[in-house]
Design an enzyme around this catalytic site. Structure first.
Site, short mmCIF file in Angstrom:
data_model
loop_
_atom_site.label_atom_id
_atom_site.label_comp_id
_atom_site.label_asym_id
_atom_site.label_seq_id
_atom_site.Cartn_x
_atom_site.Cartn_y
_atom_site.Cartn_z
N ASP A 187 -4.41 -4.71 5.88
CA ASP A 187 -4.61 -5.68 4.81
C ASP A 187 -3.33 -6.52 4.62
OD1 ASP A 187 -6.08 -6.88 2.82
OD2 ASP A 187 -5.64 -5.36 1.30
N SER A 219 0.86 -1.18 0.00
CA SER A 219 0.00 0.00 0.00
C SER A 219 0.90 1.23 0.00
CB SER A 219 -0.92 -0.08 1.22
OG SER A 219 -1.93 0.88 1.14
N HIS A 279 -2.67 -1.32 -3.38
CA HIS A 279 -3.82 -0.43 -3.17
C HIS A 279 -3.63 0.78 -4.06
CE1 HIS A 279 -4.37 -2.09 1.18
NE2 HIS A 279 -4.79 -2.93 0.25
#
Lengths: 196, 269
Positions: A138, A18, A45
């Site tokens: 995540d 991310s 992401h």
């Protein structure tokens, strides 16, 4: 010690990240000339709708061919696949990719957990995964699933990550096989499937 | 995670008891949907879901509702709608009557988007929009034209990016957190339950919209559905799929010609 970081029989390497993870890829990918008989699947992401931006950015940094991800494309060794924005990326038993626009997971679509868990189910021990920098939880559950299925799990060393939260969260909640800084991550990827 | 064997048993049970055939669905996605169903219903054991299927009246409606994915938005992928507006709608305009099929329409956001495009081209009066889905619950929502108000800002932005130049707020009235779309828009819509797995063609269309539905099917079922679309399209009719969907693994691919790199194909044979 270095020996133990050489893994074999790997069909797919997943990299999830991310915030701050693109910088790691941009450092690692140009130093990779090829993928030794495995496919590299990148799940980052990203903002919806900016697909080509990421593809273009990565493609100019690597000589390795990038396969456009469409629903049901086969996963083939030697290619890079980049998860498109706004879809979860899943794997079918016949080693093709399925896409899915269902609800976000961990506020994310693609979600790293979703891709990792699905890959664990399909590839079992023939899988390796690296979780990079980010500000989100995540990826941890996905790494755990990969570990349980016999795959190899790697987490970026939090103090080498631009945003330490995501790798830190993984280390606190599961036991990755390796915790590596960026240089070591490059060595790890280079060494995949090199032992005879 | 539910095992492959359990998933297979579940699929068989649902088919045997209710006639819904999920065997051609993408297993990777279906597994996640079943796990989600476990969470929603507080199920921890496989035997519990089986007994619900066998004994609870109305459970199948709930199961179909939760297993199918119903995430959609208005003017989803604005550049796709821009292409529709600029390239496809002018071609449709030359026809005396326009028939469009939204296959797997879910809660109807894309059907209303299409109606807005047609209205702005002054074509809605001679159009019919058939909107179908396997799931009767979402069709009820679609009929009412009620969408969450919190999404409207995004939809208005999508509309603008798709080349819309009217005031988007003229199309709805806001009330209690919902946006009620104008009745003028759904006058030309026909809603009906239709299962792409088992039901046949029911009309001939100039455009079939089926976006982000085929991704939930395996290659074999995708091929069946694409053949159904092929037999439901008029000559030179258009097929529009989701941005990551393709017909290149299908037997009908040489009957269609793709428009540039967009996910719109014209039936040429």
């Amino acid at each position: 010690m270095e020996e133990s970081k050489i893994i074999s029989g790997c069909k797919a390497l997943l990299i999830g990240g991310s915030a701050g993870s693109l910088e790691v890829l941009i450092e690692v990918l140009p130093k990779l000339e090829q993928l030794n008989s495995f496919a590299l699947i990148i799940v980052l992401h990203r903002k919806s709708g900016e697909d080509n931006l990421l593809e273009n950015l990565i493609s100019i940094k690597t000589p390795i061919p990038i396969m456009e991800v469409e629903d049901k494309v086969p996963v083939e060794p030697g290619y890079i696949y980049i998860a498109p924005s706004d879809y979860h990326l899943l794997f079918e038993k016949d080693e093709t990719i399925s896409l899915d626009t269902s609800e976000k997971v961990n506020y994310s679509r693609p979600s790293i957990d979703v891709a990792f868990e699905s890959a664990a189910d399909v590839y079992g021990p023939s899988l390796a995964a690296i979780l990079l920098s980010g500000a989100n939880a995540d990826g941890t559950a996905g790494l755990q699933a990969i570990k349980e299925a016999g795959g190899v799990t790697v987490v970026q060393k939090p103090d080498s990550a631009e945003v330490a939260y995501m790798p830190g969260y993984a280390i606190e909640n599961m036991s990755p096989d390796f915790v590596l800084d960026i240089k070591q991550i490059l060595e790890f990827v280079k060494n995949i499937n090199t032992s005879k | 995670m539910i095992s492959d064997r359990e998933l297979e048993v579940l699929i068989n049970e649902v088919f045997e008891y209710y006639g819904y055939d999920f065997s051609g669905y993408s297993k990777a996605s279906l597994k996640r949907r079943v796990e989600r169903l476990y969470q929603i219903d507080g199920i921890s054991r496989f035997s519990d879901v089986l007994s619900k299927i066998r004994s609870e009246e109305g459970y199948v409606k709930h199961l179909v509702e939760e297993i199918t994915v119903n995430v959609t938005e208005m003017f989803r992928d604005p550049l796709f709608y821009k292409l529709l507006r600029e390239e496809i709608v002018p071609v449709l305009a030359t026809k005396p009557f326009i028939r469009i099929w939204h296959a797997g329409c879910s809660t109807g956001e894309e059907v209303y988007s299409m109606a807005i495009l047609l209205k702005e081209a002054n074509l809605l009066h001679k159009s019919l929009l058939y909107a179908t889905d396997i799931n009767s619950v979402v069709l009820d929502t679609a009929k009412r034209g009620l969408f969450p108000l919190r999404m409207i800002k995004q939809y208005a932005e999508n509309y603008r990016l798709s080349g819309g130049s009217e005031d988007f707020s003229d199309y709805y009235t806001a009330n209690y957190g919902l946006a009620k779309f104008s009745c003028e828009l759904n006058e030309k819509m026909v809603f009906s339950q239709h299962n792409l797995v088992s039901d046949a063609s029911f009309n001939e269309f100039d455009l079939i919209m089926c976006r982000n539905v085929l991704i939930y099917f395996d290659k074999h079922l995708q091929d069946r559905v694409l053949r159904l679309f092929d037999s439901s399209l008029s000559c030179l009719g258009y097929l529009a799929l989701g941005t990551k969907e393709t017909i290149k693994f299908s037997t009908v691919q040489d009957k269609f010609q793709q428009l540039n790199r967009e996910k719109i194909w014209k039936k040429v044979k």
